[in-house]
Scaffold this active site. Structure first.
Site, PDB file in Angstrom:
ATOM      1  N   LYS A   1      67.499  34.467  49.959  1.00  0.00           N
ATOM      2  CA  LYS A   1      68.049  33.571  49.920  1.00  0.00           C
ATOM      3  C   LYS A   1      67.482  31.964  50.438  1.00  0.00           C
ATOM      4  O   LYS A   1      68.244  30.527  50.147  1.00  0.00           O
ATOM      5  CB  LYS A   1      69.521  33.455  50.810  1.00  0.00           C
ATOM      6  CG  LYS A   1      70.521  34.617  50.323  1.00  0.00           C
ATOM      7  CD  LYS A   1      71.537  35.545  51.560  1.00  0.00           C
ATOM      8  CE  LYS A   1      71.839  36.918  50.772  1.00  0.00           C
ATOM      9  NZ  LYS A   1      72.902  37.183  51.386  1.00  0.00           N
TER      10      LYS A   1
ATOM     11  N   GLN B   1      74.666  37.769  57.391  1.00  0.00           N
ATOM     12  CA  GLN B   1      74.399  39.183  56.603  1.00  0.00           C
ATOM     13  C   GLN B   1      75.071  40.299  56.604  1.00  0.00           C
ATOM     14  O   GLN B   1      75.216  40.793  57.931  1.00  0.00           O
ATOM     15  CB  GLN B   1      73.215  39.114  56.548  1.00  0.00           C
ATOM     16  CG  GLN B   1      72.251  40.288  55.306  1.00  0.00           C
ATOM     17  CD  GLN B   1      72.668  40.192  53.945  1.00  0.00           C
ATOM     18  OE1 GLN B   1      71.928  38.604  53.142  1.00  0.00           O
ATOM     19  NE2 GLN B   1      73.204  40.872  53.395  1.00  0.00           N
TER      20      GLN B   1
ATOM     21  N   ASP C   1      80.841  33.213  51.515  1.00  0.00           N
ATOM     22  CA  ASP C   1      80.712  34.570  50.870  1.00  0.00           C
ATOM     23  C   ASP C   1      82.356  34.813  49.979  1.00  0.00           C
ATOM     24  O   ASP C   1      82.036  35.433  50.191  1.00  0.00           O
ATOM     25  CB  ASP C   1      80.628  35.788  52.589  1.00  0.00           C
ATOM     26  CG  ASP C   1      79.567  36.454  51.449  1.00  0.00           C
ATOM     27  OD1 ASP C   1      78.691  36.519  50.643  1.00  0.00           O
ATOM     28  OD2 ASP C   1      78.740  37.262  52.562  1.00  0.00           O
TER      29      ASP C   1
END
Ligand code: NDP
Length: 301
Positions: free
Chosen positions: A61, A105, A128
């Site tokens: 990422k 994460q 997200d």
């Protein structure tokens, strides 16, 4: 008699190519934000602990974020961090004007409560798309940040099928991260949506009725090719590592939730694993960060 397998390569939905195209679009948007508005979008990724798979995802990422010209802020926190310290870090990023998107994460170590950490992220920076405000906006047709994997599936479906209005879709799997938001997106695209899960009866028959099949279960090759209606479009979200003794002792390989070879014979288009949905997920994260930046700055796009 040896069995021959039909060549189905022309049916493959090439997720890598889709993702490369989307990243080019993001790169152009980032250049536009810089040139016309003097803004460089910033994505902050928070990783807690040293889970090797998460470390690989995060490194990837960071690399791709920099490649499209955005700022990447990487925060590695110890596995024994307390809930309150982690939430304080999120609050700091919420207040940082250089940070337009925040991604924590997952999974977090067992001692931490994921739901409260996600709830602490500012919904405008929740790239997200997991905050309840964004889930609610998606459900009510508002301007949500859409979770990355479902967004990637939607983009590939739209470009493969065009107008999906009136089509029958089945989503196998009802997680908050994948199944539910995909179903919502398909509903918003006017599909007639069936959601299947571990208690669904006669799954094979449910799948046979569908023009669009989304598999998001996490069980290797569970959905059989014989269940796929002729001409259906199949999106396989599942990522499963299985033993591959044919490749040598101790070797493994990745497969999806769909029995690919047989399903490809039935389908009109299908995503492979790997190389299908996976690459789109990170590209959509970058796109969400740009979308978040435009919205935060009140710029039309
Ligand atoms: P979850 O484990 O959270 O959810 C799995 C879902 O599958 C549940 O709703 C469960 O039903 C359902 N299920 C389990 N067994 C069956 C069964 N026998 N028949 C029908 N449904 C069943 O998984 P995720 O949604 O997080 O992930 C699904 C897959 O997608 C995984 O392989 C994951 O690795 C992959 N993934 C891939 C991504 C990518 O970028 N390509 C991103 C995220 C995930 P119930 O609710 O009843 O328990």
């Amino acid at each position: 008699m040896p069995t021959t397998t039909a060549d189905t390569s022309d049916k493959i939905i090439d997720g890598k190519a889709f993702a490369a195209r989307l990243r080019r679009e993001v790169l152009n948007d980032v250049a536009d934000l810089k040139d016309r508005h003097g803004i460089v979008p910033g994505l902050a990724v928070v990783i807690v602990g040293e889970d090797p798979a998460s470390q690989v995802y995060v490194r990837n990422k960071v690399k791709l974020t920099k490649e499209v010209g955005m700022n990447s802020f990487h925060h590695e926190l110890p596995a024994d961090i307390s809930q309150s310290h982690l939430i304080a870090k999120v609050a700091e990023l919420n207040a940082d004007p250089l940070v337009n998107g925040i991604l924590v994460q997952l999974p977090l170590p067992m001692n931490l409560d994921e739901a409260s950490v996600i709830a602490a992220i500012s919904p405008e920076k929740d790239v997200d798309g997991l905050h309840v405000i964004n889930a609610g906006l998606l459900a009510t047709g508002g301007k949500a940040m859409v979770p990355c994997t479902p967004l990637g599936c939607k983009i590939m479906l739209e470009e493969t099928i065009g107008d999906m209005s009136g089509m029958k879709a089945i989503v196998v799997g009802r997680s908050i991260l994948v199944g539910k938001p995909i179903a919502q997106l398909l509903l918003n695209a006017n599909c007639t949506v069936t959601m299947a899960h571990s208690r669904t009866k006669n799954l094979a028959d449910e799948v046979r009725a569908a023009d669009i099949v989304i598999a998001a279960v996490g069980r290797p090759e569970m959905i059989k090719g014989s269940w796929i209606k002729k001409g259906a479009v199949v999106i396989d979200v599942g990522i499963n590592r299985i033993d591959a003794p044919e490749r040598g002792e101790g070797k493994t390989r990745l497969v999806g939730d769909v029995e690919f070879a047989t399903a490809a014979e039935q389908a009109s288009a299908i995503t492979p694993v790997p190389g299908g949905v996976g690459p789109m997920t990170i590209a959509c994260l970058l796109q969400n960060t740009v979308t978040a930046t435009y919205r935060q700055q009140g710029i039309d796009f």
